[in-house]
Design an enzyme around this catalytic site. Structure first.
Site, mmCIF file in Angstrom:
data_model
loop_
_atom_site.group_PDB
_atom_site.id
_atom_site.type_symbol
_atom_site.label_atom_id
_atom_site.label_comp_id
_atom_site.label_asym_id
_atom_site.label_seq_id
_atom_site.Cartn_x
_atom_site.Cartn_y
_atom_site.Cartn_z
ATOM 1 N N GLY A 287 0.826 -1.275 -0.009
ATOM 2 C CA GLY A 287 0.165 0.167 -0.042
ATOM 3 C C GLY A 287 1.009 1.379 -0.075
ATOM 4 N N ASP A 353 9.066 -2.335 1.581
ATOM 5 C CA ASP A 353 8.949 -1.089 1.999
ATOM 6 C C ASP A 353 8.338 -0.941 3.042
ATOM 7 O OD1 ASP A 353 9.003 1.615 2.038
ATOM 8 O OD2 ASP A 353 8.023 1.791 0.012
ATOM 9 N N CYS A 406 11.078 5.013 3.952
ATOM 10 C CA CYS A 406 11.085 6.339 3.663
ATOM 11 C C CYS A 406 11.506 7.079 4.812
ATOM 12 C CB CYS A 406 9.796 6.766 3.105
ATOM 13 S SG CYS A 406 9.753 8.594 2.383
#
Length: 473
Positions: A287, A353, A406
């Site tokens: 997502g 991720d 991130c």
């Protein structure tokens, strides 16, 4: 008071003027504060509603956007300035009042709006949303703020760099002190580099598009309002004012909005050297679907199948939407990557991720810097390590895992990978590092490897981190 003054009739009450632009900006800031909402999710529907009502044109929307994001990016600096102009602790000021003051401070110190217009518009806003009594307080504070420009105020409210470097940078560049410290540790180097990074966090990021391979081309996305991507062969950058939704390929899902750093992560994983079969790929934290859509397109070109897994059902639906129309075989499931439904050794390439603090995307979500706390990293740590262990379990011997975040925080990047490989907090995993740098050709300043940290001020991307690991036994 003279007899004539006593007999003079009181001035009739004047209703405050409603300014749709500033009211909308105030509503967006209240949503961010009250509901822990993100401005990039709150603002678009508010702007759409205002346009439909006929209250807004393009310039109004641009001003409202600048007021919201500019205020959020410089919130720490403005708080310090407001604090110097009042006779009480900042925490004793009601949050709605503080929002109006911050909006006013940004107009005075961060825009070209004339001083008298910035003060009067802010006072009128205060009358509408706070009432006449508190509007007088707003007027008094903003008049004090208007006596100096931003540089002069910063000199007054920030400690000297020589006395406290981190606190100086925190006030000047509007980041919490702990974030300044963490970014500096990850970046290394002297004052110039960290100042460039913090300043880049306060700049409006470009909108970058991705032409999904086999579905769209960069030429299709190129026009008067575009620039070529810097690093990704699939990237096109929109010039200021460009509207992604107006581009046909974006409407049809053949292209999308995706930061160039995010594209580089997916491309590097897809191009990592692999021995043997290359048929099954996994995106284990898929997502909202940007990387999954690019991976799916790259996999389709090779005849490989992608499984995109996302724990939250509503985010899994976003992934389905992003992948809709992908030419190759794919499947989207709602599953917990720490308790996966797939068998060990099932995949040739795996991307994880992982959920993180988001400190690498402060340009896009400036409010996150004020919302996060150092202790949040303790909550992410077990999850990040667990997801990486499961990713290494999911890949076959000789297969490749990409661990991405991130965030540039060392506690979320290299330390996680080293802990998993060395068996700290769990069984050791037999895997070897792959040097990421050759897989990002032309990208400068990638460090000593083998992992890679991208930076806003060096690469124009979010601060994405990527480690590539090959399972060895």
């Amino acid at each position: 008071m003279s007899e004539q003054a006593r007999r003079r009739p009181p001035k009739p009450y004047r209703r405050p003027k409603k300014d749709p632009v500033r009211i909308l900006a105030f509503e967006a800031l209240r949503a961010v504060d009250e509901r822990d909402a993100y401005a990039n999710l709150v603002l678009p529907p508010l702007l759409k509603k205002a346009r439909e009502k006929g209250d807004f044109d393009g310039r109004d929307a641009a001003l409202a956007t600048e007021l919201v994001y500019g205020t959020l990016r410089r919130q720490g600096t403005y708080d310090a300035i407001v604090s110097a102009c009042i006779d009480r602790p900042l925490r004793e000021v009601d949050p709605p009042v503080l929002d109006v003051l911050s909006l006013g401070a940004h107009q005075l110190l961060g825009t070209r709006i004339p001083t008298h217009a910035a003060v009067s518009a802010s006072v009128e806003l205060a009358r509408v949303v706070l009432g006449d009594g508190r509007a007088k307080f707003v007027n008094a504070v903003l008049r004090k703020i208007s006596q100096h420009d931003l540089d002069t105020w910063v000199e007054q409210v920030a400690p000297a760099y020589e006395d406290d470097a981190e606190d100086h940078l925190a006030v000047v560049h509007s980041h919490p002190r702990w974030v300044v410290s963490a970014l500096w540790d990850a970046l290394g180097g002297g004052r110039a580099g960290i100042e460039d990074l913090l300043e880049a966090d306060n700049e409006r990021p470009e909108v970058t598009l991705v032409a999904r391979p086999g579905r769209a081309t960069t030429e299709e996305l190129t026009g008067e309002d575009t620039l070529p991507g810097r690093w990704s062969p699939y990237a096109v950058r929109l010039a200021e004012g460009g509207e992604p939704g107006a581009i046909e390929a974006v409407k049809e899902g053949r292209a999308g909005v995706q930061d160039e750093g995010s594209q580089l992560v997916a491309i590097a994983l897809a191009n990592a050297p692999l021995e043997g079969r290359d048929q099954r790929w996994l995106d284990g934290c898929a997502g909202p679907g940007g990387k999954a859509a690019l991976l799916g397109a790259l996999a389709a070109e090779r005849g490989a199948a992608l499984l995109a897994s996302e724990k939250q059902p509503h985010r899994a639906r976003l992934v389905e939407r992003a992948l809709a129309g992908n030419p190759g075989p794919y499947q989207v499931i709602a599953a917990d990557g720490t308790r996966p439904p797939w068998r060990p050794g099932s995949f040739d390439r795996v991307l994880m991720d992982v959920p993180c603090s988001g400190l690498g995307a402060l340009r896009r979500r400036p409010e996150a810097r004020w919302r996060r706390r150092p202790e949040d990293l303790d909550g992410f740590a077990p999850l990040q390590r667990g997801l990486l262990r499961e990713a290494l379990s999911a890949v076959r011997v000789g297969g490749v895992v990409g661990y991405a975040t991130c965030s540039p925080h060392l506690a979320e990047t290299r330390i996680v990978v080293e802990d998993v490989l060395k068996g700290r907090g769990g069984p050791a995993v037999e895997a070897e590092w792959i040097d990421v740098r050759p897989l990002m050709p032309g990208v400068p300043a990638l460090g000593d490897g083998p992992d890679v940290q991208l930076w806003p001020h060096l690469h124009g991307t979010d601060a994405m981190y990527l480690a590539l690991l090959r399972r060895t036994s």
